[in-house]
Enzyme design. Structure first.
Site, PDB file in Angstrom:
ATOM      1  N   HIS A  64       0.832  -1.206   0.000  1.00 32.62           N
ATOM      2  CA  HIS A  64       0.000   0.000   0.000  1.00 32.62           C
ATOM      3  C   HIS A  64       0.864   1.252   0.000  1.00 32.62           C
ATOM      4  CE1 HIS A  64      -3.539  -2.232   0.114  1.00 32.62           C
ATOM      5  NE2 HIS A  64      -3.771  -2.310   1.409  1.00 32.62           N
ATOM      6  N   GLU A 100       6.814 -21.200 -14.866  1.00 30.05           N
ATOM      7  CA  GLU A 100       7.574 -20.594 -13.769  1.00 30.05           C
ATOM      8  C   GLU A 100       8.427 -21.606 -13.009  1.00 30.05           C
ATOM      9  OE1 GLU A 100       4.831 -18.960 -10.868  1.00 30.05           O
ATOM     10  OE2 GLU A 100       3.289 -20.412 -11.436  1.00 30.05           O
ATOM     11  N   ASP A 115       9.347 -16.538 -10.074  1.00 30.02           N
ATOM     12  CA  ASP A 115       9.581 -17.895  -9.578  1.00 30.02           C
ATOM     13  C   ASP A 115      10.537 -18.666 -10.481  1.00 30.02           C
ATOM     14  OD1 ASP A 115       8.240 -17.846  -7.215  1.00 30.02           O
ATOM     15  OD2 ASP A 115       6.446 -18.876  -7.920  1.00 30.02           O
ATOM     16  N   CYS A 153       4.752 -12.244 -17.518  1.00 28.40           N
ATOM     17  CA  CYS A 153       4.063 -11.453 -16.509  1.00 28.40           C
ATOM     18  C   CYS A 153       4.904 -11.221 -15.264  1.00 28.40           C
ATOM     19  CB  CYS A 153       2.735 -12.100 -16.125  1.00 28.40           C
ATOM     20  SG  CYS A 153       2.885 -13.785 -15.522  1.00 28.40           S
TER      21      CYS A 153
END
Length: 570
Positions: free
Chosen positions: A187, A430, A454, A501
């Site tokens: 955040h 991954e 990963d 991604c």
């Protein structure tokens, strides 16, 4: 003195430190007044919390934006969870005062979320800690942090930047932010980027090192802060700041343009998201689709499984927001380290290599089919949803998942429920196993998406959270680059689209290699869309191929990074 942390929000800020330290929330002097009285105190405190939080959310919505305000409204929803409230009541029934009940239950939830591997899920821990601190402050009648009167040129130094702290904060008075905790998707980072303030997070012992009034330069792009710089250094960074602001203003021209290289070849430039609300920001950023929608958020912050309707509505909302554009949704990726109590997952010694992701889902077919049916239904209207399987290591996993998907189609067909009959099923590549058999997986999948985070960790056998070995964690390792090349080649030969991604998709140094190998789609954070589009437009195919040939001829990480840094410098 140079302080190092995580580069969370780009830009350069110069100013003087204002250190924010939490007020004492010691409740040891509070005496237990009986369960009915303590429950009444708790309820009154929650009501005051909700009123203040709703007012804060309205102010942030007006000053910053809808997406950022939803961080606070999400806290109201979290505290309204009957399971969390019942646990607080149980603690009070056991003799705890209201303060102790709030402290123990919120700490338990915060620790649960903090143990999650995915940074987007870890930010829930920040939410719960913020709830704990503010609710305790209300119960104890302690003053909260007021940042409305900061002097101009303030570098805000804090343990964490919580949503409630930003209420009343005057952006024009804040030069930059330094925190002791937080990651790129926390955040703190989201708020800093929304406010367009440079930020460096996770600076160790920053509140012990920096004192009020200290001079600071914060470089949010490099992840460093310079404590008490000399005039020469200040002058140098003032010039860098001016250049950065000019570059950022120039990027807006790319917002509604196609993503093409200098030869005119087109690529897909997508965004990674973790909730339906983030899809709005992705669309506004100029993203051409969603390359990764992490669905864990639906399962994490609740006391029981989200039913098919809840999931359907969330997936459909993203599909609607991105109507006409692809939305790749990753199915539930939980593991032994993600302590979702109601899932009944066993604690494992090595959860990252354990019963997680697709392995867990295939062993719980009834749970998995709920998600698959929701995805099929959500894709019925716009037909833009694709389903992606996480942590695939063998062909059997794809075949078993496809069999379950076909069962779900049959069930929906028999029930007369609309669904996308031609929905695509792909794999997130991954693991080293998936990279090595990419040619076999390509025969079973409709698309690939490479998860470099990963893939790098597993290929290099390195814990990316371990400072002693973190130097090994890099997508520029020759072993990782060869794995990526192998995956893209296999996809191209099979005629299926392949995207990326992981964080590496937004790294300008890697672009010429990915373009040369034939990557179709880059999926990045919303804030990285325009810089990535601008970087791709600079490359001629012939130049990218030359850089790729040279880079792949190098045998060390230092050699590859050094060469690409020089070759891609703008």
């Amino acid at each position: 003195m140079i302080l190092r942390g995580i580069a969370a929000s780009d830009g350069i800020g110069l100013g003087r430190a204002v250190c924010v330290r939490e007020e004492s929330l010691d409740y040891s002097a509070v005496t237990y007044s009986g369960k009915d009285s303590e429950k009444a105190r708790l309820q009154e405190g929650i009501q005051r919390f909700n009123q203040r939080t709703s007012a804060m959310a309205a102010e942030i919505r007006e000053r910053v934006g809808q997406k950022e305000s939803e961080i606070l409204t999400g806290q109201v929803s979290m505290l309204a969870d009957p399971f969390m409230l019942s646990q607080m009541h149980e603690a009070i029934d056991g003799g705890a005062c209201a303060e102790a009940a709030v402290d123990s239950i919120c700490t338990m939830y915060a620790d649960m979320f903090a143990a999650v591997e995915d940074e987007l899920m870890r930010q829930r821990a920040t939410d719960v800690r913020d709830i704990r601190s503010r609710l305790l402050a209300i119960l104890l009648n302690a003053e909260g942090v007021d940042l409305s009167r900061l002097p101009a040129g303030t570098v805000l130094v804090a343990q964490d930047l919580t949503p409630s702290m930003t209420v009343g904060l005057k952006k024009e008075n804040v030069a930059a932010i330094l925190t002791a905790t937080g990651g790129k998707t926390s955040h703190s980072a989201i708020l800093a980027r929304a406010l367009e303030l440079p930020a460096v997070l996770s600076v160790q012992k920053v509140l012990d090192t920096v004192k009020d009034g200290d001079g600071l330069i914060v470089d949010g792009g490099e992840g460093i802060a310079i404590l008490n710089p000399d005039e020469r250094t200040r002058g140098e960074y003032l010039a860098r700041q001016e250049a950065f602001l000019k570059r950022r203003a120039a990027l807006d021209v790319y917002r509604n343009q196609a993503t093409v290289d200098a030869d005119g070849k087109q690529y897909g430039l997508y965004a990674n998201i973790g909730s339906p609300e983030e899809a709005e920001a992705a669309a506004q950023s100029g993203a051409e689709g969603i390359g990764l929608f992490r669905t864990e958020f639906l399962f994490m912050n609740r006391a029981s499984l989200p039913d098919e309707t809840v999931q359907y509505e969330a997936y459909r909302a993203v599909s609607q927001t991105m109507a006409g554009k692809e939305v790749i949704i990753r199915t539930l990726d939980v593991g032994g380290d993600k302590a979702i109590e109601y899932l009944g997952m066993d604690k494992e010694e090595n959860p990252f290599l354990g019963h997680r992701a697709i392995r867990y889902c295939l062993d719980r077919p009834e749970l998995y089919k709920v998600q698959l049916r929701a995805l099929l239904r959500a894709g019925a209207e716009n037909r833009n949803i694709k389903i992606m399987l996480p942590l695939v290591t063998c062909v059997d996993e794809v075949r078993d998942a496809r069999e379950l998907l076909e069962q779900c189609k049959k069930e929906l067909e028999e029930a007369g429920v609309p669904y996308d009959k031609d929905i695509a099923l792909g794999a997130m590549i991954e693991t080293p196993a998936a990279a090595l058999i990419a040619d076999l997986l390509a025969r079973e999948c409709d698309f690939f998406s490479i998860g470099t985070n990963d893939l790098t960790q597993y290929t290099m056998a390195v814990d990316r959270g371990n400072a002693k070995v973190e130097k090994l964690y890099s997508p520029f390792q020759p072993a990782v680059l060869r794995s990526i090349q192998n995956v893209i080649t296999a996809a191209r030969e099979a005629g299926i689209p392949v995207g990326m991604c992981g964080e590496a998709a937004a790294d300008p140094r890697l672009l010429p290699l990915l373009m040369t190998w034939g990557l179709d789609e880059f999926s990045v954070s919303a804030s990285a869309v325009l810089p990535t589009r601008a970087a791709i437009r600079q490359w001629l195919g012939s130049e990218a191929r030359k850089v790729t040939q040279e880079a792949m001829g190098l045998s060390t990480l230092a050699g590859v990074e050094g060469y690409l840094a020089g070759s891609t410098a703008q």
